[in-house]
Design a protein around this motif. Structure first.
Motif, mmCIF file in Angstrom:
data_model
loop_
_atom_site.group_PDB
_atom_site.id
_atom_site.type_symbol
_atom_site.label_atom_id
_atom_site.label_comp_id
_atom_site.label_asym_id
_atom_site.label_seq_id
_atom_site.Cartn_x
_atom_site.Cartn_y
_atom_site.Cartn_z
ATOM 1 N N GLN A 56 -12.640 24.757 20.932
ATOM 2 C CA GLN A 56 -11.784 25.905 21.274
ATOM 3 C C GLN A 56 -10.883 25.633 22.488
ATOM 4 O O GLN A 56 -10.793 26.435 23.409
ATOM 5 N N SER A 94 -8.788 19.644 21.915
ATOM 6 C CA SER A 94 -9.036 19.468 20.479
ATOM 7 C C SER A 94 -8.191 18.342 19.917
ATOM 8 O O SER A 94 -8.667 17.516 19.128
ATOM 9 N N LYS A 95 -6.932 18.299 20.316
ATOM 10 C CA LYS A 95 -6.042 17.232 19.826
ATOM 11 C C LYS A 95 -6.483 15.869 20.352
ATOM 12 O O LYS A 95 -6.501 14.875 19.608
ATOM 13 N N GLU A 120 -6.972 23.919 23.113
ATOM 14 C CA GLU A 120 -5.783 23.409 22.431
ATOM 15 C C GLU A 120 -5.545 21.920 22.664
ATOM 16 O O GLU A 120 -5.470 21.120 21.730
ATOM 17 N N ASN A 142 -3.186 18.696 10.138
ATOM 18 C CA ASN A 142 -3.155 20.071 10.638
ATOM 19 C C ASN A 142 -4.428 20.832 10.283
ATOM 20 O O ASN A 142 -4.941 21.610 11.092
ATOM 21 N N ASP A 143 -4.940 20.610 9.058
ATOM 22 C CA ASP A 143 -6.208 21.248 8.676
ATOM 23 C C ASP A 143 -7.333 20.791 9.603
ATOM 24 O O ASP A 143 -8.173 21.591 10.030
ATOM 25 N N LEU A 164 -10.152 23.182 16.499
ATOM 26 C CA LEU A 164 -9.837 24.303 17.386
ATOM 27 C C LEU A 164 -10.767 25.494 17.148
ATOM 28 O O LEU A 164 -11.119 26.218 18.080
ATOM 29 N N MET A 165 -11.191 25.674 15.876
ATOM 30 C CA MET A 165 -12.067 26.800 15.525
ATOM 31 C C MET A 165 -13.511 26.576 15.945
ATOM 32 O O MET A 165 -14.284 27.535 16.016
ATOM 33 N N GLN A 172 -13.006 25.793 6.887
ATOM 34 C CA GLN A 172 -11.859 25.021 7.359
ATOM 35 C C GLN A 172 -12.195 23.526 7.408
ATOM 36 O O GLN A 172 -11.353 22.684 7.071
ATOM 37 N N TYR A 207 -7.042 19.629 12.672
ATOM 38 C CA TYR A 207 -6.821 20.152 14.025
ATOM 39 C C TYR A 207 -7.298 21.597 14.127
ATOM 40 O O TYR A 207 -7.963 21.986 15.095
ATOM 41 N N ILE A 208 -6.979 22.412 13.114
ATOM 42 C CA ILE A 208 -7.426 23.809 13.123
ATOM 43 C C ILE A 208 -8.947 23.879 13.070
ATOM 44 O O ILE A 208 -9.576 24.709 13.746
ATOM 45 N N ALA A 209 -9.582 23.001 12.288
ATOM 46 C CA ALA A 209 -11.049 22.969 12.238
ATOM 47 C C ALA A 209 -11.616 22.674 13.617
ATOM 48 O O ALA A 209 -12.575 23.314 14.065
#
Length: 434
Positions: free
Chosen positions: A410, A415-416, A412, A397-398, A404-405, A386, A400-402
């Motif tokens: 971990q 992470s932002k 929400e 978005n990519d 979060l993962m 990711q 942000y997911i990285a």
């Protein structure tokens, strides 16, 4: 016969170690030309390193032509090996990688956590450009990457650049092998550790000394506080319960994942009292470069070993020597899985013992991941994939997911928050996001 090595990031404080390694191996790896390359911002350091390297070579009596330049494309002409040791944004960027997450209550380590994500984001575009130049100018050259996060960067290049002669190296397996030898009172050459996993998330499955399995003995020593941490990681020790249940040798970076709360408290305390590790390294760098300017210095100073990445360069030199001579010896490198670990994709980059040939590494089959680590390793590999996707796409978005993962994030909202601050702080070095 000409044999040319190009060092990208030649102004790094680690470069004297590369020069020492090439001098030491000159009888088997007869390099005739070394070119040190850096960027305009590193011009002064490059000059200092170039002069020291020249003195080291002159003292050795070896016939090696050394030069340094800011012209990368010219330097790459005729290269056989290209080593990469860059830090996009310098130590100032590292300080932000550590400081910003810590200010929000998250671990800010430079190759793990949010800091590692952003180091990858800054580095991927730069090394993609370098790989394109290598493929065009010296397509037969091997690219030896020890720019961190080494596993992520190596996988990004192997998946997304045209140049496929890329190998990643790390000093952690080296440290583990040498420290294990020390506690068993044997020579490092007698120690063979079966490694399984990924860069900075690798485990020792079995330890053999001259062919005899001494794994259990080493695990018992771990319970007693064996320290095989590099200079940048303070060893916290492991509980007997953890070692018995895991049944594997953890590496020093595992404390970030398995002792997260304790590490975070320690890092916040150190941050408040003495600043970040990056700021300590900046002090060490200043003292190193002061040493390097001494015209009477003709050797790599012992003080360099205080850097966390000490011995990366020696590992890289051994790898180049083995490829050049088709030695078919076994070294631990970051390379394509190709079925060595069936739980992971074939094109995933893993850190594994490999037979080193003139055609590159051939990973030794590891087999299925032990159940004690399977979940974490597969999660970490998905996280790395990711990060690479985000580093290539520049998609918020990519990214942000990285974030979060990442097991050290971990969260929400957190992470932002950290993502947004780091994107702003590193804006100048993130063209794909701008």
């Amino acid at each position: 016969m000409a044999l040319k090595v190009v060092v990208i990031g030649g102004g790094s404080s680690y470069t004297p170690e590369i020069i020492e390694g090439l001098i030491k191996r000159h009888s088997s790896f007869p390099v005739t030309e070394i070119v040190l390359v850096d960027i305009e911002a590193g011009k002064e350091k490059l000059q200092i390193i170039g002069e020291l390297s020249k003195r080291m070579i002159e003292k050795s009596g070896k016939s090696i032509n050394l030069s340094w330049t800011l012209d990368r494309r010219k330097a790459l002409q005729g290269a056989d090996f290209v080593s990469t040791q860059i830090r996009v944004g310098g130590l100032e960027a590292r300080a932000k990688d550590e400081r910003i997450p810590l200010s929000h209550g998250f671990i800010g380590q430079e190759t793990n956590g949010a800091g590692g994500i952003f180091k990858a984001f800054r580095t991927i575009p730069v090394l993609m450009e370098l790989a394109a130049d290598i493929h065009q100018i010296c397509p037969d050259a091997w690219m030896i990457n020890f720019t961190n996060p080494a596993g992520i960067i190596t996988e990004a290049l192997l998946k997304h650049s045209q140049h496929d002669k890329v190998i990643g190296v790390c000093n952690i397996p080296y440290n583990m092998r040498h420290s294990t030898a020390e506690i068993l009172h044997v020579a490092p050459e007698e120690v063979d550790i079966q490694f399984v996993g990924m860069n900075h998330f690798v485990f020792g499955r079995r330890v053999f000394v001259s062919g005899i399995d001494r794994t259990q003995e080493v695990l018992e020593k771990l319970k007693q506080g064996l320290d095989y941490s590099p200079a940048n990681i303070v060893n916290l020790g492991w509980s007997s319960t953890f070692i018995d249940a895991l049944g594997l040798l953890p590496n020093p970076y595992h404390q970030y994942y398995y002792q997260t709360e304790e590490v975070l408290k320690k890092d916040i305390k150190a941050f408040e009292e003495n600043g970040t590790r990056a700021e300590k390294v900046q002090e060490l760098e200043r003292s190193l470069f002061k040493l390097y300017t001494n015209p009477d210095l003709h050797d790599k100073p012992k003080e360099l070993e205080e850097r966390g990445g000490a011995f990366y360069s020696d590992v890289a030199c051994s790898l180049m020597d083995s490829i050049y001579n088709n030695k078919k010896d076994i070294q631990t490198v970051n390379t394509r899985n190709n079925g060595a670990i069936p739980d992971l994709p074939n094109d995933a980059v893993i850190e594994v013992n490999s037979v080193i040939t003139k055609n590159g590494p051939k990973p030794l089959v590891v087999g299925p991941l032990p159940s004690s680590i399977k979940g974490m390793v597969t999660h970490m590999k998905a996280f790395e994939e990711q990060v690479i996707q985000a580093g290539i796409s520049g998609s918020y978005n990519d990214a942000y997911i990285a974030m979060l993962m990442n097991p050290l994030m971990q969260d929400e909202k957190g992470s932002k928050l950290v993502l947004d601050e780091l994107l702003e702080a590193h804006k100048a070095f993130l063209p794909q996001f701008n």
